[in-house]
Design a protein around this motif. Structure first.
Motif, short mmCIF file in Angstrom:
data_model
loop_
_atom_site.label_atom_id
_atom_site.label_comp_id
_atom_site.label_asym_id
_atom_site.label_seq_id
_atom_site.Cartn_x
_atom_site.Cartn_y
_atom_site.Cartn_z
N SER A 36 75.79 13.06 -24.87
CA SER A 36 77.12 13.02 -25.48
C SER A 36 77.34 11.73 -26.25
O SER A 36 77.96 11.73 -27.32
CB SER A 36 78.21 13.20 -24.41
N TYR A 37 76.82 10.62 -25.72
CA TYR A 37 76.98 9.33 -26.40
C TYR A 37 76.25 9.31 -27.74
O TYR A 37 76.83 8.98 -28.79
CB TYR A 37 76.46 8.20 -25.51
N TRP A 38 74.97 9.69 -27.73
CA TRP A 38 74.18 9.58 -28.97
C TRP A 38 74.57 10.62 -30.00
O TRP A 38 74.48 10.37 -31.22
CB TRP A 38 72.69 9.66 -28.64
N CYS A 39 75.03 11.79 -29.56
CA CYS A 39 75.53 12.79 -30.52
C CYS A 39 76.75 12.24 -31.26
O CYS A 39 76.89 12.42 -32.47
CB CYS A 39 75.88 14.09 -29.81
N ARG A 40 77.63 11.56 -30.53
CA ARG A 40 78.83 11.00 -31.16
C ARG A 40 78.48 9.79 -32.04
O ARG A 40 79.11 9.57 -33.07
CB ARG A 40 79.87 10.63 -30.11
N LEU A 41 77.47 9.02 -31.63
CA LEU A 41 77.06 7.90 -32.47
C LEU A 41 76.48 8.41 -33.79
O LEU A 41 76.75 7.86 -34.87
CB LEU A 41 76.02 7.04 -31.75
N TYR A 42 75.70 9.50 -33.71
CA TYR A 42 75.15 10.10 -34.92
C TYR A 42 76.29 10.63 -35.80
O TYR A 42 76.26 10.48 -37.02
CB TYR A 42 74.19 11.23 -34.58
N ARG A 71 82.40 3.26 -24.03
CA ARG A 71 81.41 3.94 -23.19
C ARG A 71 80.14 3.11 -23.03
O ARG A 71 79.52 3.12 -21.98
CB ARG A 71 81.05 5.31 -23.80
N LYS A 72 79.77 2.38 -24.07
CA LYS A 72 78.57 1.55 -23.96
C LYS A 72 78.77 0.46 -22.92
O LYS A 72 77.83 0.10 -22.18
CB LYS A 72 78.23 0.93 -25.32
N ALA A 80 69.05 4.37 -20.99
CA ALA A 80 69.01 5.33 -22.09
C ALA A 80 70.22 5.19 -23.02
O ALA A 80 70.29 5.86 -24.06
CB ALA A 80 68.93 6.76 -21.56
N ILE A 81 71.16 4.31 -22.67
CA ILE A 81 72.28 3.98 -23.54
C ILE A 81 72.01 2.66 -24.25
O ILE A 81 72.29 2.51 -25.44
CB ILE A 81 73.60 3.88 -22.74
N THR A 82 71.43 1.72 -23.54
CA THR A 82 71.26 0.36 -24.08
C THR A 82 69.91 0.10 -24.72
O THR A 82 69.74 -0.86 -25.45
CB THR A 82 71.47 -0.67 -22.95
N ASN A 83 68.93 0.96 -24.45
CA ASN A 83 67.57 0.75 -24.96
C ASN A 83 67.16 1.94 -25.82
O ASN A 83 67.12 3.07 -25.35
CB ASN A 83 66.60 0.57 -23.78
N ASP A 84 66.84 1.66 -27.07
CA ASP A 84 66.50 2.75 -28.01
C ASP A 84 65.28 3.54 -27.57
O ASP A 84 65.22 4.76 -27.77
CB ASP A 84 66.27 2.18 -29.40
N VAL A 85 64.30 2.86 -27.01
CA VAL A 85 63.07 3.55 -26.60
C VAL A 85 63.37 4.56 -25.49
O VAL A 85 62.93 5.72 -25.53
CB VAL A 85 62.01 2.54 -26.12
N ALA A 86 64.15 4.12 -24.50
CA ALA A 86 64.52 5.01 -23.40
C ALA A 86 65.42 6.13 -23.89
O ALA A 86 65.30 7.28 -23.46
CB ALA A 86 65.22 4.22 -22.29
N ALA A 87 66.31 5.81 -24.81
CA ALA A 87 67.22 6.82 -25.37
C ALA A 87 66.45 7.89 -26.12
O ALA A 87 66.68 9.10 -25.96
CB ALA A 87 68.24 6.16 -26.29
N GLN A 88 65.51 7.46 -26.94
CA GLN A 88 64.70 8.40 -27.71
C GLN A 88 63.91 9.32 -26.79
O GLN A 88 63.84 10.54 -27.01
CB GLN A 88 63.76 7.64 -28.64
N ALA A 89 63.32 8.75 -25.75
CA ALA A 89 62.54 9.56 -24.81
C ALA A 89 63.42 10.59 -24.11
O ALA A 89 63.03 11.74 -23.93
CB ALA A 89 61.87 8.66 -23.78
#
Length: 284
Positions: A36-42, A71-72, A80-89
Motif C-alpha cells: 500500500s505504501y509503495w503503490c501510493r508513492l508511485y 507512514r514512513k 521494506a519501507i526504508t530500504n529500496d533493496v528490501a522493498a523491491q524484493a
C-alpha cells in the motif's frame, strides 16, 4: 500492523490515471503495508509529473505526500519501507506470486474474477517496481502479458464469452496455444480481493485497458512446467523458475549491498546464489 489509508479528496481529472494505483493500495491497507505504501508513492510521483498545478491537484498531492511521510515514520522499523533493496524484493515476490497463480489457473481453464484481479494487480505492481529502475526482461514480459490477459478476460466476462486458456499464438495462426496445468495453485495468501471478487464491470476504478493491438505471443512458454528442464545444476538437479528468480534477486542484493559498502552482505548473497545454482537447494 494494519494502517488506515489516507483521507483524500476525489482525484482531480488531470490525475485520473493514478486512481488504479490508489485502488490497489487501498485493497492492501489491511493486508500488506509495504504494498500500500509503495503503490501510493508511485501514484504520487506519477501525479507530480502529470500535474497542471491547479489548486485542486496541488492540494490532493500534498495530502498524499503528508500521508506517505507519516507512514514512513510509523513504519521506520520495516526494512521494506526504508530500504529500496528490501522493498523491491518484497514487491517482486508478491507480483510474481500473483502472476503465477493467475497464469496456472488461466492455463487450466479455471477462469474467475480472482484470476483476472491477480493478473491486473500483478501488472500494477510491475509498474510500481519501475520506481527502483528498469524491469528485468522477465518482469517486463510478465507485465505486458498480465496487462493483455487482464484486458482479454475482462472483455470476455463483459461480453459473456468463454475465455481461451493460455497465451495467443502468432498472428498468422488462428489457434491458441493451450498448455493447461493440472497443478492448480490455491489463491495466494493476502488475496487482493478474497471472497466474492468485484467485477471490473461494476468497479470502474480498476480502469482495465483495452486489448493491445499486438498482444504477446508464445513468450509465456517460460512458465510451462516442462520448460523447467532447461534449468539444471552441474549435478543434474532441476531448478524451477522460482528458484532462478531467487538467484537473480540474490545477485541483485549482492550488488546493491556494495553500494552501501556492505561487503559481508554481498558475499553472503553471492554464496547463497552459488549454492542454489550448484546444488538446487537453498542454503540455511
Amino acid at each position: 500492523m494494519a494502517l488506515a489509508g489516507p483521507d483524500l479528496p476525489q482525484v482531480p481529472n488531470p490525475l485520473k490515471s493514478i486512481q488504479k494505483y490508489l485502488t490497489v493500495a487501498s485493497k492492501h491497507d489491511q493486508r500488506d503495508n509495504v504494498v500500500s505504501y509503495w503503490c501510493r508513492l508511485y501514484a504520487l510521483q506519477t501525479g507530480l509529473k502529470l500535474s497542471t498545478k491547479t489548486s485542486a491537484e496541488t492540494n490532493f498531492l500534498l495530502k498524499l505526500m503528508d500521508w506517505l511521510e507519516a507512514r514512513k515514520k510509523e513504519l521506520h522499523d520495516n526494512e521494506a519501507i526504508t530500504n529500496d533493496v528490501a522493498a523491491q524484493a518484497h514487491l517482486e515476490n508478491w507480483a510474481l506470486k500473483l502472476f503465477l497463480y493467475a497464469d496456472k489457473n488461466d492455463r487450466a481453464g479455471n477462469f474467475s474474477k480472482n484470476v483476472l484481479q491477480s493478473f491486473y494487480t500483478a501488472q500494477i505492481l510491475y509498474d510500481v517496481l519501475t520506481l527502483f529502475g528498469e524491469l528485468s526482461v522477465e518482469a517486463g514480459q510478465n507485465r505486458k502479458y498480465a496487462q493483455w490477459k487482464a484486458a482479454y478476460l475482462n472483455n470476455c466476462f463483459t461480453n459473456g464469452e468463454t475465455p481461451v486458456p493460455g497465451p495467443m499464438k502468432e498472428a498468422d495462426d488462428d489457434s491458441t496455444s493451450v498448455n493447461a496445468s493440472n497443478d492448480n495453485d490455491d489463491e495466494p495468501e493476502s488475496s487482493v480481493n478474497p471472497g466474492s471478487p468485484e467485477s471490473p464491470k461494476d468497479n470502474t476504478s480498476l480502469d482495465i485497458p483495452s486489448v493491445p493491438a499486438n498482444p504477446p505471443t508464445t513468450r509465456m512458454q517460460l512458465f510451462d512446467s516442462k520448460d523447467d528442464d532447461k534449468y539444471k545444476t552441474e549435478g543434474g538437479a532441476k531448478l524451477t523458475v522460482e528458484q532462478i528468480s531467487k538467484v537473480q534477486k540474490m545477485i541483485k542484493w549482492a550488488s546493491s549491498a556494495l553500494d552501501y559498502d556492505d561487503v559481508a552482505t554481498s558475499v553472503m548473497n553471492l554464496r547463497k546464489a552459488l549454492h542454489l545454482l550448484t546444488t538446487g537447494q537453498e542454503s540455511a
